[in-house]
Design a protein around this motif. Structure first.
Motif, PDB file in Angstrom:
ATOM      1  N   ASN A  24       0.844  -1.196   0.000  1.00 44.80           N
ATOM      2  CA  ASN A  24       0.000   0.000   0.000  1.00 44.80           C
ATOM      3  C   ASN A  24       0.872   1.236   0.000  1.00 44.80           C
ATOM      4  N   ILE A  25       0.508   2.190  -0.786  1.00 41.78           N
ATOM      5  CA  ILE A  25       1.200   3.473  -0.767  1.00 41.78           C
ATOM      6  C   ILE A  25       0.433   4.357   0.203  1.00 41.78           C
ATOM      7  N   ILE A  26       1.132   4.791   1.245  1.00 40.96           N
ATOM      8  CA  ILE A  26       0.518   5.636   2.268  1.00 40.96           C
ATOM      9  C   ILE A  26       1.067   7.045   2.094  1.00 40.96           C
ATOM     10  N   SER A  27       0.188   7.993   1.948  1.00 41.19           N
ATOM     11  CA  SER A  27       0.601   9.383   1.803  1.00 41.19           C
ATOM     12  C   SER A  27       0.251  10.154   3.057  1.00 41.19           C
ATOM     13  N   VAL A  28       1.146  11.031   3.442  1.00 44.76           N
ATOM     14  CA  VAL A  28       0.885  11.917   4.566  1.00 44.76           C
ATOM     15  C   VAL A  28      -0.044  13.020   4.070  1.00 44.76           C
ATOM     16  N   LEU A  55      -0.090  10.968  13.694  1.00 47.96           N
ATOM     17  CA  LEU A  55      -0.663  11.486  12.455  1.00 47.96           C
ATOM     18  C   LEU A  55      -1.820  10.581  12.044  1.00 47.96           C
ATOM     19  N   PRO A  56      -2.778  11.099  11.275  1.00 44.12           N
ATOM     20  CA  PRO A  56      -3.850  10.231  10.783  1.00 44.12           C
ATOM     21  C   PRO A  56      -3.296   9.071   9.948  1.00 44.12           C
ATOM     22  N   GLU A  57      -2.165   9.285   9.281  1.00 39.78           N
ATOM     23  CA  GLU A  57      -1.499   8.252   8.502  1.00 39.78           C
ATOM     24  C   GLU A  57       0.006   8.481   8.614  1.00 39.78           C
ATOM     25  N   GLY A  58       0.782   7.428   8.574  1.00 38.33           N
ATOM     26  CA  GLY A  58       2.229   7.550   8.716  1.00 38.33           C
ATOM     27  C   GLY A  58       2.634   7.653  10.173  1.00 38.33           C
ATOM     28  N   LYS A  59       3.905   7.959  10.407  1.00 40.57           N
ATOM     29  CA  LYS A  59       4.403   8.110  11.769  1.00 40.57           C
ATOM     30  C   LYS A  59       5.454   9.214  11.808  1.00 40.57           C
ATOM     31  N   THR A  60       5.834   9.589  13.014  1.00 42.25           N
ATOM     32  CA  THR A  60       6.785  10.683  13.195  1.00 42.25           C
ATOM     33  C   THR A  60       7.906  10.257  14.134  1.00 42.25           C
ATOM     34  N   SER A  61       8.981  11.030  14.110  1.00 37.12           N
ATOM     35  CA  SER A  61      10.074  10.810  15.055  1.00 37.12           C
ATOM     36  C   SER A  61       9.604  11.182  16.447  1.00 37.12           C
ATOM     37  N   PRO A  62      10.037  10.425  17.472  1.00 41.22           N
ATOM     38  CA  PRO A  62       9.769  10.889  18.838  1.00 41.22           C
ATOM     39  C   PRO A  62      10.636  12.120  19.100  1.00 41.22           C
ATOM     40  N   LEU A  63      10.096  13.089  19.806  1.00 37.51           N
ATOM     41  CA  LEU A  63      10.834  14.318  20.104  1.00 37.51           C
ATOM     42  C   LEU A  63      11.533  14.132  21.445  1.00 37.51           C
ATOM     43  N   LYS A  64      12.843  14.312  21.460  1.00 38.68           N
ATOM     44  CA  LYS A  64      13.670  13.978  22.615  1.00 38.68           C
ATOM     45  C   LYS A  64      13.537  14.971  23.765  1.00 38.68           C
ATOM     46  N   THR A  65      13.629  14.425  24.972  1.00 39.31           N
ATOM     47  CA  THR A  65      13.708  15.241  26.180  1.00 39.31           C
ATOM     48  C   THR A  65      14.960  16.111  26.100  1.00 39.31           C
ATOM     49  N   THR A  66      14.857  17.316  26.565  1.00 40.98           N
ATOM     50  CA  THR A  66      15.923  18.339  26.599  1.00 40.98           C
ATOM     51  C   THR A  66      16.321  18.864  25.224  1.00 40.98           C
ATOM     52  N   SER A  67      15.652  18.454  24.156  1.00 41.17           N
ATOM     53  CA  SER A  67      15.979  19.027  22.850  1.00 41.17           C
ATOM     54  C   SER A  67      15.631  20.518  22.873  1.00 41.17           C
ATOM     55  N   VAL A  68      16.494  21.319  22.266  1.00 42.28           N
ATOM     56  CA  VAL A  68      16.317  22.775  22.251  1.00 42.28           C
ATOM     57  C   VAL A  68      15.699  23.176  20.907  1.00 42.28           C
ATOM     58  N   SER A  93       4.995   6.325   3.025  1.00 42.55           N
ATOM     59  CA  SER A  93       5.706   5.658   1.938  1.00 42.55           C
ATOM     60  C   SER A  93       6.951   6.450   1.558  1.00 42.55           C
ATOM     61  N   HIS A  94       7.001   7.708   1.966  1.00 40.60           N
ATOM     62  CA  HIS A  94       8.164   8.574   1.756  1.00 40.60           C
ATOM     63  C   HIS A  94       8.566   9.156   3.100  1.00 40.60           C
ATOM     64  N   GLN A  95       9.803   9.612   3.190  1.00 35.68           N
ATOM     65  CA  GLN A  95      10.306  10.227   4.409  1.00 35.68           C
ATOM     66  C   GLN A  95      10.450  11.721   4.151  1.00 35.68           C
ATOM     67  N   HIS A  96       9.905  12.543   5.074  1.00 36.91           N
ATOM     68  CA  HIS A  96       9.915  13.992   4.916  1.00 36.91           C
ATOM     69  C   HIS A  96      10.618  14.627   6.111  1.00 36.91           C
ATOM     70  N   GLU A  97      11.581  15.514   5.856  1.00 35.29           N
ATOM     71  CA  GLU A  97      12.190  16.278   6.942  1.00 35.29           C
ATOM     72  C   GLU A  97      11.150  17.278   7.436  1.00 35.29           C
ATOM     73  N   ALA A  98      11.057  17.439   8.762  1.00 34.76           N
ATOM     74  CA  ALA A  98       9.977  18.257   9.310  1.00 34.76           C
ATOM     75  C   ALA A  98      10.436  19.114  10.481  1.00 34.76           C
ATOM     76  N   ASP A  99       9.709  20.197  10.699  1.00 37.34           N
ATOM     77  CA  ASP A  99       9.800  21.030  11.891  1.00 37.34           C
ATOM     78  C   ASP A  99       8.434  20.945  12.567  1.00 37.34           C
ATOM     79  N   ILE A 100       8.388  21.248  13.870  1.00 37.64           N
ATOM     80  CA  ILE A 100       7.104  21.185  14.558  1.00 37.64           C
ATOM     81  C   ILE A 100       6.373  22.515  14.452  1.00 37.64           C
TER      82      ILE A 100
END
Length: 132
Positions: A24-28, A55-68, A93-100
């Motif tokens: 399956n192709i999953i799109s964000v 996210l409704p579809e896909g997944k994200t990186s966990p955001l680390k404690t003490t990250s600035v 299905s693709h990886q996207h660099e992201a900011d919060i």
């Protein structure tokens, strides 16, 4: 004759195998976003606890404690924050660099850096921060 039967058998096995390998192709889900960069130094803070944002579809990186995190811009959905302490990805299905993206002290989604789009969170997530 045996060679021809063997070839047909191999073709049938390969076709069945390839048919079973379909994925399956999953799109964000992404919405257009008008990004405005912040001139100079924006707000800065660190996370006091780690955070996972769904996210409704896909997944994200966990955001680390003490990250600035430093405010780098603004979109209609909220303020955009970036960190140099970790790589943040939105993955389907693709990886996207992201900011919060933060609005009213909650992560409401992600700004996909190269696509320049907004990917909304499944549910906004409250965060605990310490000013820098």
């Amino acid at each position: 004759m045996k060679t021809r039967a063997w070839q047909l058998c191999c073709v049938a096995i390969c076709a069945a195998w390839l048919g079973g390998c379909a994925f399956n192709i999953i799109s964000v889900r992404q919405n257009p976003a008008h990004y405005e960069a912040i001139a100079g130094t924006g707000a800065s803070w660190s996370l006091t606890t780690g955070v996972r944002v769904g996210l409704p579809e896909g997944k994200t990186s966990p955001l680390k404690t003490t990250s600035v995190w430093h405010q780098v811009g603004r979109i209609e959905q909220g303020d955009v924050f970036h960190t140099s302490d970790q790589n943040v990805w939105v993955v389907a299905s693709h990886q996207h660099e992201a900011d919060i993206v933060i609005r009213d002290g909650r992560i409401v989604g992600f700004f996909l850096v190269y696509e320049r789009t907004f990917a909304p969170a499944d549910k906004p997530v409250d965060i605990k921060t310490t000013s820098r």
